[in-house]
Design a protein around this motif. Structure first.
Motif, mmCIF file in Angstrom:
data_model
loop_
_atom_site.group_PDB
_atom_site.id
_atom_site.type_symbol
_atom_site.label_atom_id
_atom_site.label_comp_id
_atom_site.label_asym_id
_atom_site.label_seq_id
_atom_site.Cartn_x
_atom_site.Cartn_y
_atom_site.Cartn_z
ATOM 1 N N THR A 1 -9.738 0.958 1.011
ATOM 2 C CA THR A 1 -8.854 2.062 0.612
ATOM 3 C C THR A 1 -7.521 1.531 0.098
ATOM 4 O O THR A 1 -7.007 1.987 -0.927
ATOM 5 N N VAL A 2 -6.969 0.556 0.807
ATOM 6 C CA VAL A 2 -5.698 -0.045 0.378
ATOM 7 C C VAL A 2 -5.871 -0.761 -0.960
ATOM 8 O O VAL A 2 -5.026 -0.642 -1.865
ATOM 9 N N ALA B 1 -6.156 1.743 -3.691
ATOM 10 C CA ALA B 1 -4.914 2.496 -3.881
ATOM 11 C C ALA B 1 -4.000 1.857 -4.911
ATOM 12 O O ALA B 1 -3.104 2.518 -5.445
ATOM 13 N N THR B 2 -4.200 0.586 -5.200
ATOM 14 C CA THR B 2 -3.381 -0.054 -6.235
ATOM 15 C C THR B 2 -3.647 0.542 -7.620
ATOM 16 O O THR B 2 -2.771 0.486 -8.491
ATOM 17 N N ILE B 3 -4.824 1.134 -7.818
ATOM 18 C CA ILE B 3 -5.179 1.675 -9.138
ATOM 19 C C ILE B 3 -4.339 2.914 -9.481
ATOM 20 O O ILE B 3 -3.703 2.956 -10.545
ATOM 21 N N PRO B 4 -4.284 3.965 -8.614
ATOM 22 C CA PRO B 4 -3.420 5.098 -8.959
ATOM 23 C C PRO B 4 -1.942 4.714 -9.040
ATOM 24 O O PRO B 4 -1.200 5.290 -9.856
ATOM 25 N N LEU B 5 -1.515 3.763 -8.225
ATOM 26 C CA LEU B 5 -0.123 3.307 -8.329
ATOM 27 C C LEU B 5 0.130 2.688 -9.704
ATOM 28 O O LEU B 5 1.175 2.922 -10.326
ATOM 29 N N PRO C 1 -16.112 -5.328 0.320
ATOM 30 C CA PRO C 1 -15.717 -4.923 1.677
ATOM 31 C C PRO C 1 -16.306 -3.571 2.089
ATOM 32 O O PRO C 1 -16.777 -3.424 3.226
ATOM 33 N N GLU C 2 -16.304 -2.603 1.170
ATOM 34 C CA GLU C 2 -16.857 -1.284 1.496
ATOM 35 C C GLU C 2 -18.358 -1.382 1.752
ATOM 36 O O GLU C 2 -18.879 -0.799 2.719
ATOM 37 N N THR C 3 -19.075 -2.114 0.901
ATOM 38 C CA THR C 3 -20.521 -2.241 1.078
ATOM 39 C C THR C 3 -20.854 -2.974 2.361
ATOM 40 O O THR C 3 -21.794 -2.600 3.084
ATOM 41 N N LEU C 4 -20.103 -4.025 2.681
ATOM 42 C CA LEU C 4 -20.323 -4.732 3.938
ATOM 43 C C LEU C 4 -20.078 -3.808 5.128
ATOM 44 O O LEU C 4 -20.817 -3.850 6.121
ATOM 45 N N LEU D 1 -9.057 8.604 -2.323
ATOM 46 C CA LEU D 1 -9.066 9.412 -1.105
ATOM 47 C C LEU D 1 -10.467 9.648 -0.562
ATOM 48 O O LEU D 1 -10.637 9.904 0.638
ATOM 49 N N THR D 2 -11.486 9.552 -1.418
ATOM 50 C CA THR D 2 -12.856 9.762 -0.929
ATOM 51 C C THR D 2 -13.387 8.576 -0.127
ATOM 52 O O THR D 2 -14.338 8.738 0.642
ATOM 53 N N VAL D 3 -12.769 7.407 -0.268
ATOM 54 C CA VAL D 3 -13.314 6.200 0.387
ATOM 55 C C VAL D 3 -13.414 6.374 1.900
ATOM 56 O O VAL D 3 -14.496 6.159 2.482
#
Length: 421
Positions: free
Chosen positions: A160-161, A164-168, A240-243, A305-307
């Motif tokens: 998520t962190v 979050a760099t993408i919308p920033l 990381p999400e898949t793991l 936010l969906t993550v």
């Protein structure tokens, strides 16, 4: 309806029909999202305003998928990959085999299949990613269940962190140019985001439509040029999400959830808890995007936010499927057969859809609106459900499962004879 499937199939030692049924739903459900990538330009996957229609029936199709299926079926598939991986490792250890050798041979051959799929058939391959993450997951197989869950939550938080760099970055590009030269540079960068998450320019859309309505050689040429490094990029952003999902799947397997061993009240309770939290949040995010008319920054923000909301939705799906599965029922058995042949069915879906949509086939790419893609999905679902069970009545494995198993074990496996499904 009556009860969750029993933990083991009496007709075949060691079979876990609950896993097969949930996997069957996942392999069907993932096509609800993949069909958009097969049939429409890339940006339409995240942003219905990009192409394919975003009003009326097209908007309804997007809403249902966003709330119930988008990211959830992929996540469910990842849960099941982790559970099945642990099952294979435990069986190898129980039979005195070298578990590491068994596991890594399976992952290396899966990587080979995935790369062939990615470069020669379809750019949306997930097998390569699973093979790479699965190699890392092996080292975590002996963690206590509680630590698996904690580490999984930490990995989801880290994802998520990272995301979050993408919308920033998008916000900075939209508002913080300090002069005409920098404004022009930022506009070019924003157009890069628009190609995949916003509304691409007419020229970008025209190029993508021309490519996928063209011949096989042109498509593969672009794929080899643009997607050679895709597995490593996906590993960095989504690894990381898949793991985390694989760890959750291993924990769910150990706990009995994915074995079908929980009592019905426990499945109901966790379905209500998980969906009671996540489902209203997804509905709220969907209506926020509609209100914002799918502008780039809201789309990217919601994507982040969906993550953390996806894992409870995925657990809820597993609970719902096992609550509804009727042991011995015709439809349940067909789902289980589809799940046991998930590898074959997944790759067959790619071959069918690229033949329907790409220029070397029927050339439907970009010609159907979003809602019109779903009769195609229903037809492919019917084919999968109709052919999987009769095949397994004659053969022990699906065709690609047999090839993968034989290559991973270094000898051709017995093929003929009914499978236990």
């Amino acid at each position: 309806m009556d009860a969750a499937p029993p933990p083991h199939d009496a007709r075949g030692p060691g079979r876990l029909p609950a896993l097969d049924v949930v996997r069957g739903v996942a392999v069907l459900g993932i096509l609800l999202l993949n069909i958009v990538s097969f049939g429409l330009p890339e940006a339409a996957y995240l942003n219905p305003r990009a192409y394919g229609g975003w009003h009326g029936a097209d908007l309804a199709a997007w809403l249902v998928n966003f709330v119930l299926f988008d990211g959830k079926m992929r996540g469910l598939f990842s849960f099941l990959f982790g559970a099945s991986m642990l099952l294979v490792i435990e069986r190898a250890e129980a039979s005195g085999e070298n578990a590491a050798k068994v596991h890594y041979r399976r992952m290396l051959w899966l990587l080979a299949f995935g790369l062939a799929h990615l470069w020669l058939i379809w750019h949306g391959d997930i097998l390569t990613h699973y093979a790479l993450v699965g190699m890392a997951a092996f080292a975590l197989r002996n963690l206590p269940t509680g630590r698996m869950l904690v580490l999984g939550v930490m990995l989801v938080a880290a994802s998520t962190v990272l995301f979050a760099t993408i919308p920033l970055m998008v916000h900075h590009l939209q508002c913080c140019a300090s002069g005409p030269a920098q404004a022009a540079e930022y506009a070019r960068d924003l157009q890069g985001f628009a190609r995949s998450m916003g509304v691409p320019s007419a020229a970008d859309l025209a190029r993508e439509l021309a490519l996928y309505r063209g011949d096989y050689r042109s498509i593969v040429g672009v794929r080899l040029g643009e997607h050679v490094g895709t597995p490593l990029i996906l590993l960095w952003f989504y690894g990381p999400e898949t793991l985390a999902y694989m760890l959750f799947g291993m924990a769910a397997f150990r706990s009995g959830l994915l074995r079908g061993e929980w009592p019905r009240y426990r499945y109901r309770r966790w379905l209500l808890i998980c969906w009671g939290v996540a489902l209203p949040a997804f509905v709220g995010l969907a209506f926020y995007l509609v209100r914002e008319q799918f502008n780039l920054l809201p789309v990217v923000l919601v994507w982040v936010l969906t993550v953390p909301l996806r894992p409870p939705m995925i657990v809820g799906w597993a609970c719902l499927i096992l609550l509804l599965a009727r042991p011995g029922g015709t439809f349940t058995e067909r789902l289980a057969a589809a799940g046991r042949m998930a590898f074959t069915n997944y790759l067959a879906t790619s071959l069918i859809c690229t033949s329907l949509f790409y220029g070397y086939g029927l050339g439907w790419f970009g010609h159907l609106s979003r809602w019109q893609l779903y009769p195609v999905v229903l037809a492919i679902w019917a084919m999968i459900l109709l052919w999987s069970k009769p095949w397994l009545a004659r053969f022990r494995f699906g065709p690609l499962e047999w090839v993968w198993r034989s290559l991973a074990r270094g000898r051709w496996q017995s093929f003929r004879g009914a499978a236990s499904v």
